[in-house]
Design a protein around this motif. Structure first.
Motif, PDB file in Angstrom:
ATOM      1  N   ALA A 176      87.026  16.115  12.626  1.00 28.92           N
ATOM      2  CA  ALA A 176      88.189  16.528  13.422  1.00 28.92           C
ATOM      3  C   ALA A 176      87.752  16.997  14.804  1.00 28.92           C
ATOM      4  O   ALA A 176      88.401  16.676  15.814  1.00 28.92           O
ATOM      5  CB  ALA A 176      88.956  17.626  12.699  1.00 28.92           C
ATOM      6  N   ALA A 177      86.661  17.741  14.876  1.00 30.62           N
ATOM      7  CA  ALA A 177      86.166  18.216  16.175  1.00 30.62           C
ATOM      8  C   ALA A 177      85.721  17.048  17.047  1.00 30.62           C
ATOM      9  O   ALA A 177      85.984  17.024  18.255  1.00 30.62           O
ATOM     10  CB  ALA A 177      85.013  19.200  15.966  1.00 30.62           C
ATOM     11  N   ALA A 178      85.064  16.073  16.449  1.00 29.94           N
ATOM     12  CA  ALA A 178      84.631  14.892  17.210  1.00 29.94           C
ATOM     13  C   ALA A 178      85.831  14.107  17.709  1.00 29.94           C
ATOM     14  O   ALA A 178      85.843  13.627  18.848  1.00 29.94           O
ATOM     15  CB  ALA A 178      83.733  14.007  16.342  1.00 29.94           C
ATOM     16  N   ALA A 179      86.861  13.980  16.883  1.00 28.96           N
ATOM     17  CA  ALA A 179      88.067  13.264  17.301  1.00 28.96           C
ATOM     18  C   ALA A 179      88.754  13.995  18.448  1.00 28.96           C
ATOM     19  O   ALA A 179      89.196  13.373  19.422  1.00 28.96           O
ATOM     20  CB  ALA A 179      89.022  13.108  16.123  1.00 28.96           C
ATOM     21  N   ALA A 180      88.840  15.327  18.346  1.00 30.87           N
ATOM     22  CA  ALA A 180      89.454  16.109  19.423  1.00 30.87           C
ATOM     23  C   ALA A 180      88.657  15.973  20.713  1.00 30.87           C
ATOM     24  O   ALA A 180      89.225  15.829  21.800  1.00 30.87           O
ATOM     25  CB  ALA A 180      89.560  17.583  19.006  1.00 30.87           C
ATOM     26  N   GLN A 181      87.343  16.004  20.596  1.00 35.12           N
ATOM     27  CA  GLN A 181      86.511  15.866  21.786  1.00 35.12           C
ATOM     28  C   GLN A 181      86.674  14.479  22.399  1.00 35.12           C
ATOM     29  O   GLN A 181      86.729  14.338  23.612  1.00 35.12           O
ATOM     30  CB  GLN A 181      85.043  16.131  21.447  1.00 35.12           C
ATOM     31  N   SER A 182      86.783  13.461  21.568  1.00 37.20           N
ATOM     32  CA  SER A 182      87.006  12.107  22.079  1.00 37.20           C
ATOM     33  C   SER A 182      88.324  12.019  22.825  1.00 37.20           C
ATOM     34  O   SER A 182      88.422  11.389  23.877  1.00 37.20           O
ATOM     35  CB  SER A 182      86.999  11.091  20.936  1.00 37.20           C
ATOM     36  N   THR A 183      89.358  12.670  22.297  1.00 35.63           N
ATOM     37  CA  THR A 183      90.665  12.676  22.956  1.00 35.63           C
ATOM     38  C   THR A 183      90.568  13.341  24.329  1.00 35.63           C
ATOM     39  O   THR A 183      91.082  12.818  25.315  1.00 35.63           O
ATOM     40  CB  THR A 183      91.701  13.412  22.074  1.00 35.63           C
ATOM     41  N   VAL A 184      89.899  14.483  24.381  1.00 35.23           N
ATOM     42  CA  VAL A 184      89.737  15.190  25.656  1.00 35.23           C
ATOM     43  C   VAL A 184      88.917  14.348  26.623  1.00 35.23           C
ATOM     44  O   VAL A 184      89.279  14.186  27.798  1.00 35.23           O
ATOM     45  CB  VAL A 184      89.075  16.573  25.436  1.00 35.23           C
ATOM     46  N   THR A 185      87.825  13.772  26.144  1.00 37.97           N
ATOM     47  CA  THR A 185      86.971  12.947  26.999  1.00 37.97           C
ATOM     48  C   THR A 185      87.735  11.748  27.539  1.00 37.97           C
ATOM     49  O   THR A 185      87.660  11.434  28.741  1.00 37.97           O
ATOM     50  CB  THR A 185      85.724  12.473  26.211  1.00 37.97           C
ATOM     51  N   ASN A 186      88.484  11.088  26.672  1.00 39.62           N
ATOM     52  CA  ASN A 186      89.272   9.931  27.129  1.00 39.62           C
ATOM     53  C   ASN A 186      90.339  10.347  28.139  1.00 39.62           C
ATOM     54  O   ASN A 186      90.613   9.616  29.093  1.00 39.62           O
ATOM     55  CB  ASN A 186      89.911   9.214  25.940  1.00 39.62           C
ATOM     56  N   SER A 187      90.932  11.518  27.955  1.00 44.33           N
ATOM     57  CA  SER A 187      91.922  12.021  28.914  1.00 44.33           C
ATOM     58  C   SER A 187      91.284  12.274  30.272  1.00 44.33           C
ATOM     59  O   SER A 187      91.862  11.950  31.316  1.00 44.33           O
ATOM     60  CB  SER A 187      92.568  13.302  28.398  1.00 44.33           C
ATOM     61  N   VAL A 188      90.103  12.861  30.264  1.00 45.57           N
ATOM     62  CA  VAL A 188      89.396  13.121  31.523  1.00 45.57           C
ATOM     63  C   VAL A 188      89.052  11.797  32.215  1.00 45.57           C
ATOM     64  O   VAL A 188      89.240  11.640  33.427  1.00 45.57           O
ATOM     65  CB  VAL A 188      88.127  13.970  31.288  1.00 45.57           C
ATOM     66  N   LEU A 189      88.560  10.839  31.444  1.00 41.34           N
ATOM     67  CA  LEU A 189      88.217   9.536  32.029  1.00 41.34           C
ATOM     68  C   LEU A 189      89.459   8.851  32.601  1.00 41.34           C
ATOM     69  O   LEU A 189      89.399   8.253  33.688  1.00 41.34           O
ATOM     70  CB  LEU A 189      87.549   8.645  30.978  1.00 41.34           C
ATOM     71  N   GLN A 190      90.578   8.952  31.911  1.00 42.11           N
ATOM     72  CA  GLN A 190      91.826   8.367  32.407  1.00 42.11           C
ATOM     73  C   GLN A 190      92.252   9.058  33.697  1.00 42.11           C
ATOM     74  O   GLN A 190      92.649   8.399  34.663  1.00 42.11           O
ATOM     75  CB  GLN A 190      92.935   8.498  31.351  1.00 42.11           C
ATOM     76  N   ALA A 191      92.162  10.395  33.724  1.00 46.31           N
ATOM     77  CA  ALA A 191      92.544  11.135  34.930  1.00 46.31           C
ATOM     78  C   ALA A 191      91.651  10.755  36.110  1.00 46.31           C
ATOM     79  O   ALA A 191      92.140  10.588  37.240  1.00 46.31           O
ATOM     80  CB  ALA A 191      92.466  12.638  34.664  1.00 46.31           C
ATOM     81  N   LEU A 192      90.352  10.588  35.844  1.00 40.94           N
ATOM     82  CA  LEU A 192      89.455  10.189  36.936  1.00 40.94           C
ATOM     83  C   LEU A 192      89.776   8.777  37.425  1.00 40.94           C
ATOM     84  O   LEU A 192      89.743   8.505  38.639  1.00 40.94           O
ATOM     85  CB  LEU A 192      87.997  10.270  36.476  1.00 40.94           C
ATOM     86  N   GLY A 193      90.098   7.883  36.503  1.00 43.44           N
ATOM     87  CA  GLY A 193      90.498   6.527  36.900  1.00 43.44           C
ATOM     88  C   GLY A 193      91.775   6.543  37.719  1.00 43.44           C
ATOM     89  O   GLY A 193      91.889   5.854  38.744  1.00 43.44           O
ATOM     90  N   ASP A 194      92.749   7.345  37.296  1.00 43.35           N
ATOM     91  CA  ASP A 194      94.011   7.472  38.039  1.00 43.35           C
ATOM     92  C   ASP A 194      93.767   8.060  39.426  1.00 43.35           C
ATOM     93  O   ASP A 194      94.374   7.628  40.415  1.00 43.35           O
ATOM     94  CB  ASP A 194      95.008   8.341  37.274  1.00 43.35           C
ATOM     95  N   LEU A 195      92.883   9.043  39.495  1.00 39.17           N
ATOM     96  CA  LEU A 195      92.557   9.660  40.785  1.00 39.17           C
ATOM     97  C   LEU A 195      91.925   8.642  41.721  1.00 39.17           C
ATOM     98  O   LEU A 195      92.281   8.561  42.910  1.00 39.17           O
ATOM     99  CB  LEU A 195      91.611  10.848  40.575  1.00 39.17           C
ATOM    100  N   GLY A 196      91.002   7.849  41.203  1.00 41.40           N
ATOM    101  CA  GLY A 196      90.368   6.807  42.032  1.00 41.40           C
ATOM    102  C   GLY A 196      91.391   5.802  42.539  1.00 41.40           C
ATOM    103  O   GLY A 196      91.353   5.385  43.707  1.00 41.40           O
ATOM    104  N   ALA A 197      92.331   5.408  41.679  1.00 40.31           N
ATOM    105  CA  ALA A 197      93.375   4.458  42.094  1.00 40.31           C
ATOM    106  C   ALA A 197      94.265   5.073  43.164  1.00 40.31           C
ATOM    107  O   ALA A 197      94.647   4.401  44.143  1.00 40.31           O
ATOM    108  CB  ALA A 197      94.208   4.036  40.883  1.00 40.31           C
ATOM    109  N   LYS A 198      94.606   6.347  43.012  1.00 39.79           N
ATOM    110  CA  LYS A 198      95.451   7.035  44.001  1.00 39.79           C
ATOM    111  C   LYS A 198      94.742   7.125  45.345  1.00 39.79           C
ATOM    112  O   LYS A 198      95.350   6.873  46.408  1.00 39.79           O
ATOM    113  CB  LYS A 198      95.824   8.432  43.481  1.00 39.79           C
ATOM    114  N   VAL A 199      93.466   7.457  45.339  1.00 35.75           N
ATOM    115  CA  VAL A 199      92.696   7.543  46.588  1.00 35.75           C
ATOM    116  C   VAL A 199      92.623   6.171  47.264  1.00 35.75           C
ATOM    117  O   VAL A 199      92.793   6.050  48.480  1.00 35.75           O
ATOM    118  CB  VAL A 199      91.286   8.117  46.325  1.00 35.75           C
TER     119      VAL A 199
END
Length: 133
Positions: free
Chosen positions: A49-72
């Motif tokens: 469960a902890a690994a799954a939660a960490q994967s969710t957080v990591t994927n969210s961060v990666l998505q946010a960084l991708g969105d930020l790059g697209a916005k820039v």
């Protein structure tokens, strides 16, 4: 011809006491082993469960960084077009968006730094050993 010799010793209380003591100690060792075996049984559900939660957080961060790059990249294109058209109003609009984006990144940096500096929950106390009976 067969000769069988039997030598019989009457039960000696000292020998019987020592054998009883050895038997008690062996029983204690076996109970301790069984208890330890039960306590050491691994439960991987929390770890999974902890690994799954960490994967969710990591994927969210990666998505946010991708969105930020697209916005820039989008704002960079808009700014280049505004400068090429010599349009100060459009350039200012892009600058306002860039300033807001920079402030959002700075705010998120502060939140992330605070989250990293804040210690997590205290570990659960180690339970007292169970007496062996």
């Amino acid at each position: 011809m067969d000769i069988n010799l039997y030598h019989h010793f009457p039960p000696d209380s000292e020998v019987l006491n020592r054998l009883g003591s050895i038997e008690q100690k062996l029983d204690l060792v076996l109970r301790t082993e069984r208890r330890m075996e039960n306590e050491m049984a691994l439960d991987f559900t929390k770890m999974i469960a902890a690994a799954a939660a960490q994967s969710t957080v990591t994927n969210s961060v990666l998505q946010a960084l991708g969105d930020l790059g697209a916005k820039v990249a989008d704002l960079s294109t808009q700014l280049a077009a505004a400068l090429a058209a010599n349009d100060p109003v459009a350039a200012q609009a892009v600058q306002t968006q860039l300033d807001a984006l920079a402030q959002g990144v700075s705010d998120n940096d502060d939140k992330l730094a605070a989250a990293i500096a804040t210690p997590g929950p205290a570990p659960a106390p180690t339970p007292a050993p169970t007496p062996i009976t």
